[in-house]
Enzyme design. Structure first.
Site, PDB file in Angstrom:
ATOM      1  N   LYS A  11       0.851  -1.204   0.000  1.00 36.39           N
ATOM      2  CA  LYS A  11       0.000   0.000   0.000  1.00 36.39           C
ATOM      3  C   LYS A  11       0.879   1.244   0.000  1.00 36.39           C
ATOM      4  O   LYS A  11       0.622   2.206  -0.732  1.00 36.39           O
ATOM      5  CB  LYS A  11      -0.900  -0.004   1.252  1.00 36.39           C
ATOM      6  CG  LYS A  11      -2.054  -0.995   1.167  1.00 36.39           C
ATOM      7  CD  LYS A  11      -2.751  -1.160   2.509  1.00 36.39           C
ATOM      8  CE  LYS A  11      -3.687  -2.361   2.467  1.00 36.39           C
ATOM      9  NZ  LYS A  11      -4.239  -2.741   3.754  1.00 36.39           N
ATOM     10  N   GLN A  62      -4.859  -2.156   9.986  1.00 34.45           N
ATOM     11  CA  GLN A  62      -4.750  -3.434   9.285  1.00 34.45           C
ATOM     12  C   GLN A  62      -5.361  -4.556  10.132  1.00 34.45           C
ATOM     13  O   GLN A  62      -5.083  -4.665  11.323  1.00 34.45           O
ATOM     14  CB  GLN A  62      -3.272  -3.722   8.977  1.00 34.45           C
ATOM     15  CG  GLN A  62      -3.035  -4.950   8.139  1.00 34.45           C
ATOM     16  CD  GLN A  62      -3.601  -4.859   6.716  1.00 34.45           C
ATOM     17  OE1 GLN A  62      -3.712  -3.786   6.142  1.00 34.45           O
ATOM     18  NE2 GLN A  62      -3.995  -5.986   6.180  1.00 34.45           N
ATOM     19  N   ASP A  92     -10.983   2.714   4.630  1.00 31.84           N
ATOM     20  CA  ASP A  92     -11.301   1.298   4.425  1.00 31.84           C
ATOM     21  C   ASP A  92     -12.812   1.093   4.272  1.00 31.84           C
ATOM     22  O   ASP A  92     -13.259   0.036   3.832  1.00 31.84           O
ATOM     23  CB  ASP A  92     -10.850   0.485   5.647  1.00 31.84           C
ATOM     24  CG  ASP A  92      -9.645  -0.382   5.364  1.00 31.84           C
ATOM     25  OD1 ASP A  92      -9.412  -0.700   4.199  1.00 31.84           O
ATOM     26  OD2 ASP A  92      -8.964  -0.759   6.339  1.00 31.84           O
TER      27      ASP A  92
HETATM   28  N1  GUN Z   1      -7.014  -7.235   6.033  1.00 33.66           N
HETATM   29  C1  GUN Z   1      -7.326  -7.868   4.876  1.00 33.66           C
HETATM   30  N2  GUN Z   1      -7.871  -6.997   4.004  1.00 33.66           N
HETATM   31  C2  GUN Z   1      -7.886  -5.800   4.631  1.00 33.66           C
HETATM   32  C3  GUN Z   1      -8.329  -4.508   4.223  1.00 33.66           C
HETATM   33  O1  GUN Z   1      -8.832  -4.274   3.121  1.00 33.66           O
HETATM   34  N3  GUN Z   1      -8.181  -3.529   5.153  1.00 33.66           N
HETATM   35  C4  GUN Z   1      -7.646  -3.751   6.374  1.00 33.66           C
HETATM   36  N4  GUN Z   1      -7.557  -2.727   7.225  1.00 33.66           N
HETATM   37  N5  GUN Z   1      -7.249  -4.941   6.771  1.00 33.66           N
HETATM   38  C5  GUN Z   1      -7.353  -5.954   5.894  1.00 33.66           C
END
Ligand code: GUN
Length: 292
Positions: free
Chosen positions: A52, A96, A119
């Site tokens: 990211k 996350q 998110d």
């Molecule tokens: N863990 C797996 N996919 C995601 C996501 O899209 N966002 C976050 N914050 N954690 C994740």
């Protein structure tokens, strides 16, 4: 079979994002700033967060990672959230997932300012999505909708079967596909661990979204000839030391691709689009497009 190439679409979308960031900077505004909060040292989570960060930088955004040990107390993590909510230099942030067992992801996510919840996991954003109001859409389903749109894949009136009912993928995916919109207008069935006669149902799918979290779960006998198959799974198999590590999805690609009309590969399908969606949300946050 035609490939839904997430890398090509992501590259095209990156150019659009980079131009939008450049325009903001030309106007004297700061570059959009995304923060990722990561607790513990789960290798998969660390890889996602690094990816990211790298993609954010590649479009000219500012990206920071706040790392905490898995021993952090919930009260301490909530203080971090409060700090991020107030920090005017941060446009959007994500925590996350998954979090270590002793932390309540529900309480943590509820504390995020919905205006910075890029998110799209906060109940306010979920509620606004359900009511078709401006909101941040969860990145993976949003990325899939962009893939369907890019490749002009017909969705009107199609039967879409979503495998998996997670808050992150299955549930929002089903909602977005059923919306009165383009892409959208699908008749949607959600299947999950308690579904009976699963293969019978998946065989009726014009569009099959596999987000079940089981490696190569979807086999050719579960798929209708000519179906569109979207694979959300990411599973690492083999050994890094022996150089045999590779990534596979929820779909047995070799056999299913022979029946599908369109299919996403793993890697290089849904994955690259998930990050693009997160950055699109971050741009919207910086421009204050959703919450003014
Ligand atoms: N863990 C797996 N996919 C995601 C996501 O899209 N966002 C976050 N914050 N954690 C994740």
């Amino acid at each position: 079979m035609k490939l839904i190439d997430g890398k090509i679409v992501a590259e095209a979308k990156k150019k659009v994002l980079a131009a939008a960031v450049m325009a903001m900077i030309d106007e004297g505004k700061p570059a959009p700033h995304l923060v990722a909060v990561i607790v513990g040292d789960d290798p998969a989570s660390l890889t996602y967060v690094k990816s990211k960060e790298k993609t954010a930088h590649s479009v000219g955004m500012t990206s920071s990672t706040y790392r905490y040990p898995s021993t952090i107390r919930e009260s301490e993590l909530l203080q971090v959230i409060d700090f991020l909510n107030k920090d005017e230099e941060v446009d959007g942030y994500i925590v996350q997932l998954p979090l270590p067992e002793h932390l309540s992801s529900t309480r943590i996510i509820e504390r995020i300012n919905p205006a910075k919840d890029v998110d799209g996991f906060h109940p306010t954003n979920t509620g606004r999505m359900v009511q078709n109001l401006p909101c941040y859409l969860p990145a993976t389903p949003y990325g899939i909708m962009q893939l369907l749109e890019y490749y002009h894949i017909e969705t009107d009136g199609k039967h879409c079967v979503v495998l998996g009912r997670s808050q992150i993928v299955g549930t929002p995916m089903a909602l977005l596909l059923s919306r009165k919109a383009k892409p959208g207008n699908c008749t949607v069935t959600i299947c999950h661990s308690q579904t009976k006669n699963l293969a019978e149902i998946t065989r009726t799918a014009d569009i099959l979204v596999a987000a079940i979290g089981k490696a190569e779960f979807v086999t050719a006998d579960m798929v209708k000839e000519g179906a569109v198959v979207i694979d959300v799974g990411i599973h690492r198999i083999g050994s890094k030391e022996e150089g045999t590590q590779r990534i596979i999805g929820d779909v047995k690609f070799d056999e299913v691709s022979k029946k599908a009309s369109w299919i996403t590969p793993v890697p290089g399908g849904v994955g690259p689009m998930t990050i693009i969606s997160l950055l699109t949300n971050t741009l919207k946050a910086a421009r204050k497009e959703i919450y003014t």
